[in-house]
Scaffold this motif. Structure first.
Motif, PDB file in Angstrom:
ATOM      1  N   ALA A  86      42.628   6.846 -20.800  1.00  0.00           N
ATOM      2  CA  ALA A  86      43.104   5.858 -21.788  1.00  0.00           C
ATOM      3  C   ALA A  86      43.493   6.546 -23.099  1.00  0.00           C
ATOM      4  O   ALA A  86      44.421   6.104 -23.787  1.00  0.00           O
ATOM      5  CB  ALA A  86      42.030   4.807 -22.033  1.00  0.00           C
ATOM      6  N   ALA A  87      42.774   7.632 -23.433  1.00  0.00           N
ATOM      7  CA  ALA A  87      43.041   8.315 -24.707  1.00  0.00           C
ATOM      8  C   ALA A  87      44.170   9.336 -24.592  1.00  0.00           C
ATOM      9  O   ALA A  87      44.590   9.926 -25.586  1.00  0.00           O
ATOM     10  CB  ALA A  87      41.759   9.022 -25.167  1.00  0.00           C
ATOM     11  N   SER A  88      44.668   9.562 -23.382  1.00  0.00           N
ATOM     12  CA  SER A  88      45.663  10.620 -23.172  1.00  0.00           C
ATOM     13  C   SER A  88      47.063  10.207 -23.646  1.00  0.00           C
ATOM     14  O   SER A  88      47.455   9.040 -23.510  1.00  0.00           O
ATOM     15  CB  SER A  88      45.730  10.947 -21.673  1.00  0.00           C
ATOM     16  N   PRO A  89      47.820  11.175 -24.185  1.00  0.00           N
ATOM     17  CA  PRO A  89      49.219  10.846 -24.542  1.00  0.00           C
ATOM     18  C   PRO A  89      50.032  10.420 -23.310  1.00  0.00           C
ATOM     19  O   PRO A  89      51.048   9.730 -23.442  1.00  0.00           O
ATOM     20  CB  PRO A  89      49.763  12.162 -25.122  1.00  0.00           C
ATOM     21  N   LEU A  90      49.572  10.791 -22.126  1.00  0.00           N
ATOM     22  CA  LEU A  90      50.355  10.422 -20.925  1.00  0.00           C
ATOM     23  C   LEU A  90      50.363   8.915 -20.692  1.00  0.00           C
ATOM     24  O   LEU A  90      51.276   8.381 -20.053  1.00  0.00           O
ATOM     25  CB  LEU A  90      49.800  11.130 -19.684  1.00  0.00           C
TER      26      LEU A  90
END
Ligand SMILES: Nc1ncnc2c1ncn2[C@@H]1O[C@H](COP(=O)(O)OP(=O)(O)OP(=O)(O)O)[C@@H](O)[C@H]1O
Length: 606
Positions: free
Chosen positions: A106-110
């Motif tokens: 959820a925190a990933s830039p992806l």
């Protein structure tokens, strides 16, 4: 372009040499180097190097290869098969803990807006597939919410009475015809022999009585299914003059220069007023998205198929999703309209009408199929053990080189091949083809002790021992009368499709390959055939869409992940008159109790 094309050859080579957590999963066979290459590429482009997030991306690509549209993070499939289709343990790998994993993703830039991944309610998609799912849902809702088609109710009732009136009339079929007239989208669901094709022929006639100038398209996901649909409709045709059936790709206008786009799309829609799609269970999410955008909002779409069968090899099981999904858009048709046209039944959500009565298979096979479909293992075993047209060989050890207890199977195989060879040598194509459809040996696996390759060799040994097929001829020549053929690639020019079966016959000293085609068999010179194999056994997947008088199914052990409810259901419903199941009671139980899990957001999201 498939998602794996994103990997590129360099990427795959690099992934093979890679180290770290992804490499561990690759070494064990959980991931393919191409899955890792796609994940690393997405990571590079999106500025992400957290191995846990990249593992999730790679597993999402892997689940697409296995037919799911997305990855369910709390329930990742940990099973891997080796080269012999045997299970490899993977529980000792460093699988992430779901809650922390989900938080990291959820925190990933992806997964940020515009990123290549989408996370929603514990499901992870490649963005492209989530967009396709959203589009399919939106198009279906638009079609359900549009004002219903204008219909002359009195005329409709009279048409329905013509085909379905009096005792013994099939009320489900009548309802399917009515719903197809009164809604823009209809799903006609049913097992083999429940009259789906008959119903399509009649509903087209009913619609033509409303509008004689109706432009109709008949389509199916594979060339073979399209050829079968065309023949069946021509045989059943009530009005005559229905169009040729084509593949969905052809209907949409396949573009060799740009295989991921079609000539017909949202901007240049199909001209047809009715589009009928058969074998919809085999349509992938991507193809359904393309089809839906190309069908006019004011054209009827009739999706026909068996949602309990194995689904498409590509990602998505849209037919099953539609049958099981909550209602998309407005309900319909209005019950008062159904009453007015003499239908007391009501469709399920999303215009689904299930045909119930089996007109073709015997009742014992239909009862067996129902027990499997219902997930009732005890009832399935009780059917198998008691019905006279079902044979259950539950204590044969298939891993033995010459398993004991297979005399009846061997006798059927040998006698069948002998009959085919006699007719083939006499130049009688129809009989040779009909005899070839008498019995089919089906396997769940392709490789290993339970697989097609091994059992095809076993059949050849049985035939050699019997001497029914001239062994010298078979050993030295590629073509011999009685050779059973399986086409393995589409050949549009020859009119032959992947999955077609045929046989070689001898006519006035010359050999000819013949293939069943409803009326007169199709004849081709053997030397001009493209990709064909000798077929003594085939996978259940391959047999989809065909039926035989008798089927023998060889089941792998209960722990095989290929052993699923859909597989067993598809296998036994290939038979019209007799079924033989070779496998343990535990294997049958495991199959019935394990529905294929194909993750998609349809049932989950509203
Ligand atoms: N209402 C009916 N009354 C009597 N016979 C019927 C009826 N509907 C279908 N049949 C017969 O049942 C047989 C199977 O029908 P049909 O081929 O339409 O089934 P299907 O569901 O399309 O099968 P498959 O999935 O194998 O293609 C055909 O011989 C057909 O003529």
């Amino acid at each position: 372009m498939t998602v794996l094309d994103l990997a590129g050859e360099d990427g795959v080579r690099h992934a093979v040499r890679a180290t770290g957590r992804l490499a561990q999963f690759t070494a064990r066979g959980v991931l393919d180097p191409a899955d890792v290459a796609v994940a690393r590429r997405l990571g590079r482009l999106g500025g992400e190097d957290d191995e846990e997030v990249l593992l999730a991306a790679a597993l999402t690509v892997r689940s697409l290869r296995a037919g799911s549209v997305c990855l369910e993070l709390a329930d990742v499939d940990r099973r891997v098969l080796d080269a012999d289709d045997t299970l490899v343990p993977t529980d000792d790998l460093p699988w992430p803990e779901p809650a922390a994993w989900t938080a990291a993703i959820a925190a990933s830039p992806l997964t940020a807006p515009g990123g290549p991944l989408r996370l929603d309610d514990g499901l992870l998609w490649l963005d492209r597939y989530r967009r396709q799912e959203d589009q399919v849902r939106a198009d279906l809702v638009t079609r359900a919410d549009a004002p219903a088609p204008a219909v002359d109710l009195e005329g409709l009732r009279a048409s329905l009475d013509r085909y379905y009136a009096g005792t013994g009339a099939d009320d489900h079929q009548r309802l399917a015809c009515a719903v197809a007239a009164l809604r823009w989208t209809t799903v006609v669901a049913g097992g083999p022999g429940t009259g789906k094709t008959t119903t399509v022929a009649r509903l087209l006639a009913v619609l033509r009585e409303q509008d004689p100038d109706l432009r109709v398209a008949l389509a199916a996901p594979t060339g073979k299914a399209a050829a079968r649909l065309g023949e069946a409709i021509a045989t059943e045709a009530v009005t005559g003059g229905e169009p040729q059936a084509s593949t969905i790709h052809r209907l949409l206008g396949y573009r060799p220069d740009n295989p991921s786009r079609f000539r017909h799309d949202r901007h240049r829609r199909l001209p047809h007023d009715v589009v009928v799609v058969d074998e919809t269970s085999m349509v992938s999410l991507t193809l359904m998205a393309r089809l839906l955008e190309a069908v006019r909002d004011d054209a009827r779409l009739v999706l026909v198929g068996d949602p309990d069968q194995l689904a498409s090899v590509e990602a998505g099981a849209v037919l099953g999703d539609l049958v099981n999904a909550p209602r998309l858009g407005t309900a319909g048709p209005d019950p008062a309209l159904l009453d007015a046209v003499g239908c007391s039944g009501r469709p399920g959500d999303n215009g689904v009408v299930r045909l119930e009565h089996n007109y073709r298979n015997n009742d014992e096979i239909a009862a067996l199929a129902d027990a499997i479909r219902a997930g009732d293992a005890d009832a399935t075993l009780a059917c198998l053990r008691s019905a006279s047209s079902l044979e259950f060989l539950e204590s044969v050890d298939l891993t033995q080189r010459e398993p004991a207890g297979l005399t009846t199977l061997r006798d059927d195989v040998v006698a069948g091949s002998r009959e085919v060879a006699i007719a083939a040598r006499a130049g009688d194509a129809e009989t040779a083809l009909a005899q070839g459809e008498e019995h089919r040996l089906l396997c769940a696996h392709r490789r290993g002790p339970y697989g097609v390759a091994r059992w095809a060799r076993q059949v050849e040994r049985w035939l050699d021992e019997d001497g029914g097929v001239d062994p010298e001829l078979e050993a030295h020549q590629e073509w011999w009368p009685g050779r059973p053929l399986l086409v393995t690639e589409n050949d549009h020019e020859a009119g032959l499709y992947n999955g077609d079966t045929g046989v070689v016959v001898e006519r006035r000293g010359r050999l000819v390959a013949v293939f069943a085609r409803g009326g007169r068999p199709l004849e081709r010179a053997p030397a001009l055939l493209g990709a064909v194999e000798t077929v003594h056994a085939m996978t259940v997947h391959r047999a989809q869409g065909s039926q035989y008088a008798q089927v023998s199914v060889l089941l792998p052990p209960p722990e095989s992940p290929l052993l699923t409810r859909e597989l067993l259901y598809t296998a036994v419903t290939r038979a019209r008159h007799r079924v033989r199941v070779v496998g343990s009671a535990d294997a049958v139980r495991a199959a019935v109790e394990r529905p294929v899990s194909r993750a998609s957001g349809f049932a989950r999201r509203r």
